[in-house]
Enzyme design. Structure first.
Site, PDB file in Angstrom:
ATOM      1  N   LYS A 190      43.635  25.857  65.435  1.00 19.25           N
ATOM      2  CA  LYS A 190      43.485  24.628  64.681  1.00 19.25           C
ATOM      3  C   LYS A 190      42.209  23.897  65.046  1.00 19.25           C
ATOM      4  O   LYS A 190      41.716  23.055  64.307  1.00 19.25           O
ATOM      5  CB  LYS A 190      44.667  23.691  64.977  1.00 19.25           C
ATOM      6  N   GLY A 191      41.669  24.191  66.235  1.00 19.44           N
ATOM      7  CA  GLY A 191      40.602  23.387  66.818  1.00 19.44           C
ATOM      8  C   GLY A 191      39.378  23.157  65.951  1.00 19.44           C
ATOM      9  O   GLY A 191      38.729  22.120  66.059  1.00 19.44           O
ATOM     10  N   ASP A 251      34.391  29.619  75.337  1.00 15.56           N
ATOM     11  CA  ASP A 251      34.684  29.386  76.752  1.00 15.56           C
ATOM     12  C   ASP A 251      34.591  30.731  77.490  1.00 15.56           C
ATOM     13  O   ASP A 251      33.502  31.176  77.817  1.00 15.56           O
ATOM     14  CB  ASP A 251      36.083  28.758  76.811  1.00 15.56           C
ATOM     15  N   LYS A 280      30.545  26.748  76.632  1.00 17.95           N
ATOM     16  CA  LYS A 280      30.675  26.566  78.091  1.00 17.95           C
ATOM     17  C   LYS A 280      30.236  27.850  78.769  1.00 17.95           C
ATOM     18  O   LYS A 280      31.071  28.647  79.201  1.00 17.95           O
ATOM     19  CB  LYS A 280      32.156  26.384  78.443  1.00 17.95           C
ATOM     20  N   PHE A 317      37.571  20.370  80.998  1.00 18.45           N
ATOM     21  CA  PHE A 317      38.453  20.476  79.832  1.00 18.45           C
ATOM     22  C   PHE A 317      38.215  19.303  78.888  1.00 18.45           C
ATOM     23  O   PHE A 317      38.380  18.145  79.249  1.00 18.45           O
ATOM     24  CB  PHE A 317      39.919  20.555  80.244  1.00 18.45           C
ATOM     25  N   ASP A 320      42.310  19.849  71.334  1.00 18.55           N
ATOM     26  CA  ASP A 320      43.550  19.206  71.766  1.00 18.55           C
ATOM     27  C   ASP A 320      43.854  19.459  73.237  1.00 18.55           C
ATOM     28  O   ASP A 320      43.290  20.344  73.882  1.00 18.55           O
ATOM     29  CB  ASP A 320      44.727  19.742  70.950  1.00 18.55           C
TER      30      ASP A 320
END
Ligand code: 5GP
Ligand code: MG
Length: 175
Positions: A37-38, A97, A125, A146, A153
């Site tokens: 969903k991000g 990430d 990252k 984070f 989220d």
């Protein structure tokens, strides 16, 4: 001081990325694949600065479960609605990430013979990488902390924040 990217900085950078895509895809009709969903906020903003005609589809994967550290396991939860053979595909992801998620997605989609396949990530990252991966378009390089907001989220909260900040900066404020 917590790491933070303001609404204004995000808007400016999203516009710049859109301009690069407008230039690179002139005369084409790319298919944007949002990773749920991000990426939904980033994708929604990005497409409104695009002047090339685009199609949009979504897929959903899960890698983190409820934890803030990657389990290393990527699962396809929702596949694309349409075949992508012959399409100029641009995968739109919130954050790169460990690289496990995007490597998995690129392998999955490459098998379906798109005409081309590129990736755009709002955040990168590099310090957390477990498998080598370079995105074609990157919004911001960020430290290995984070982050939440602008689609990102923590336990399904904070996706609606218009800026990006460290979880520790918002935790406790509303629940
Ligand atoms: P990777 O597979 O590259 O380790 O992770 C990519 C996915 O992990 C992203 O799509 C995102 O869902 C999640 N992720 C990685 N870092 C963060 C972070 O700082 N905040 C949040 N909310 N999700 C993250
Ligand atoms: Mg996520």
């Amino acid at each position: 001081m917590a790491f933070r990217i303001s609404e204004e900085e995000i808007r400016k950078r999203v516009q710049e990325i859109a301009e690069e895509i407008n230039r690179d895809y002139e005369g084409k009709r790319p298919l944007l694949v949002g990773v749920l969903k991000g990426a939904f906020v980033f994708l929604a903003d990005l497409v409104r600065y695009l002047r090339v005609p685009v199609k949009i589809d979504f897929l959903a994967v899960s890698s983190y479960g409820k934890h803030t550290e990657s389990t290393g396991e990527v699962r396809l939860i929702k596949d694309l609605d349409h075949p992508i053979e012959g399409e100029d595909v641009i995968v739109v992801e919130d954050i790169l990430d460990t690289g496990l998620t995007l490597s998995y997605i690129v392998r999955l989609l490459q098998d379906r013979k798109p005409a081309s396949l590129k990736t755009v990530v709002l955040l990168d990252k590099p310090a957390k990488r477990k498998v080598p991966f370079k995105a074609d378009y990157v919004g911001f390089e960020v430290p290995p902390v984070f982050l939440v907001g602008y689609g990102l989220d923590a336990y399904e909260m904070y996706r609606n924040l218009p800026y990006i900040t460290e979880l520790k900066a918002v935790e406790g404020e509303d629940g």
